[in-house]
Write a protein that holds these residues in place. Structure first.
Motif, short mmCIF file in Angstrom:
data_model
loop_
_atom_site.label_atom_id
_atom_site.label_comp_id
_atom_site.label_asym_id
_atom_site.label_seq_id
_atom_site.Cartn_x
_atom_site.Cartn_y
_atom_site.Cartn_z
N ILE A 80 0.84 -1.21 0.00
CA ILE A 80 0.00 0.00 0.00
C ILE A 80 0.87 1.25 0.00
O ILE A 80 0.63 2.21 -0.76
N ARG A 81 1.90 1.26 0.82
CA ARG A 81 2.80 2.41 0.87
C ARG A 81 3.56 2.57 -0.44
O ARG A 81 3.83 3.70 -0.87
N VAL A 82 3.93 1.45 -1.04
CA VAL A 82 4.59 1.52 -2.36
C VAL A 82 3.66 2.18 -3.37
O VAL A 82 4.07 3.04 -4.17
N ALA A 83 2.38 1.79 -3.34
CA ALA A 83 1.41 2.36 -4.27
C ALA A 83 1.20 3.85 -4.02
O ALA A 83 1.08 4.63 -4.97
N VAL A 84 1.16 4.25 -2.75
CA VAL A 84 1.00 5.67 -2.42
C VAL A 84 2.22 6.46 -2.92
O VAL A 84 2.09 7.55 -3.50
N PHE A 85 3.40 5.92 -2.67
CA PHE A 85 4.64 6.59 -3.11
C PHE A 85 4.67 6.71 -4.64
O PHE A 85 4.96 7.78 -5.18
N GLY A 86 4.34 5.62 -5.33
CA GLY A 86 4.34 5.66 -6.78
C GLY A 86 3.26 6.58 -7.33
O GLY A 86 3.48 7.32 -8.31
N ALA A 87 2.07 6.56 -6.72
CA ALA A 87 0.97 7.42 -7.19
C ALA A 87 1.30 8.89 -6.98
O ALA A 87 0.95 9.73 -7.81
N THR A 88 1.97 9.20 -5.88
CA THR A 88 2.36 10.60 -5.64
C THR A 88 3.30 11.09 -6.73
O THR A 88 3.13 12.20 -7.25
N CYS A 89 4.30 10.28 -7.06
CA CYS A 89 5.24 10.67 -8.12
C CYS A 89 4.56 10.71 -9.48
O CYS A 89 4.82 11.62 -10.28
N LEU A 90 3.69 9.74 -9.74
CA LEU A 90 3.06 9.65 -11.05
C LEU A 90 2.03 10.75 -11.28
O LEU A 90 1.91 11.28 -12.40
#
Length: 261
Positions: A80-90
């Motif tokens: 979930i944290r990986v997805a949040v981190f990636g979504a923030t950058c994307l």
């Protein structure tokens, strides 16, 4: 219409401002949600990409790359944290565009031309900082940390072996990527402050010695407590401060003559 004239001098009512703000927030939230769904689908691949520097060092040392988790829910929340981190950058480019669409109507044409280069430079400098952390700092830092392992001895000596947790590794990696990315925004911030007249090149030169001390202090707080990582952040910060002085010279407003109107 001159450069000092705005495109539309008619003031917008407060209600229209709120409606426009609501529209931009909806666009930003929808973009983030879509990016989160995509990143969560590929969260395993994203995490393996983030863990690749550690895996390469482990293979080079003859070890089988591995990470552990000690709670049943730890791996799930890590993804979930990986997805949040990636979504923030994307989603950041779209969020920045929506913020610009909301702010731009209140700016003069000359102000828009002045801010445009900084909007372009911001993501570029962040990517350069993140790339420096991933491709340069991580390999040397991970090699240094893994050097404290001791092999199992036949004489009964105690073996010291790394058993890194997936959540702790993600925290360390994302913290360093964000730290390097944000620190590389230093030339953008300082040049912008000079452009709007809040700072001058002379002031930047005057505070150079304090900037060097502050760079090492920031590196000591943000980076892990080893000399390699701290120097890898402190030295670029000092260099970026010097670059800021050079770039600020090109955008510093010219002093007006005493007899000018």
């Amino acid at each position: 219409m001159t450069d000092t004239d705005s495109i539309n001098d008619t003031p917008m009512p407060l209600l229209e401002h709120l409606v426009e703000l609501r529209k931009r927030l909806i666009w930003s939230i929808v973009t983030f949600v879509i990016a989160f769904a995509i990143c969560y689908h590929f969260s395993g691949e994203i995490y393996r990409f983030l863990a690749a520097p550690l895996g390469n060092i482990m293979r080079k040392n003859g070890e089988q790359p591995h990470l552990i988790y000690t709670a049943l829910y730890e791996a799930f929340f890590t993804y979930i944290r990986v997805a949040v981190f990636g979504a923030t950058c994307l989603s950041f480019p779209m969020i920045a565009i929506q913020a610009w669409i909301f702010i731009a109507p209140g700016l003069y044409r000359s102000e828009k031309r002045a801010f445009a280069p900084f909007l372009i430079a911001t993501p570029i400098m962040f990517l350069i900082g993140a790339a420096l952390a991933y491709y340069v700092v991580f390999p040397y830092a991970w090699q240094f940390f893994l050097s404290f392992q001791t092999p199992q001895n036949t004489d009964g000596g105690m073996q010291i072996e790394l058993q890194a947790k997936v959540s702790e590794y993600l925290t360390l990696v994302t913290k360093m990527i964000l730290a390097f990315g944000v620190c590389f925004e230093l030339p953008v911030i300082l040049t912008l402050l000079v452009r709007v007249g809040l700072l001058s090149v002379a002031q930047l030169k005057r505070f150079r010695r304090y900037a060097v001390v502050a760079s090492f202090a920031v590196a000591a707080v943000i980076a892990p407590p080893d000399a390699i990582t701290m120097l890898s952040l402190a030295i670029p910060l000092v260099a970026l401060y010097e670059i800021s002085i050079l770039t600020a010279r090109f955008v510093e407003p010219k002093p007006m003559a005493a007899d000018e109107d």
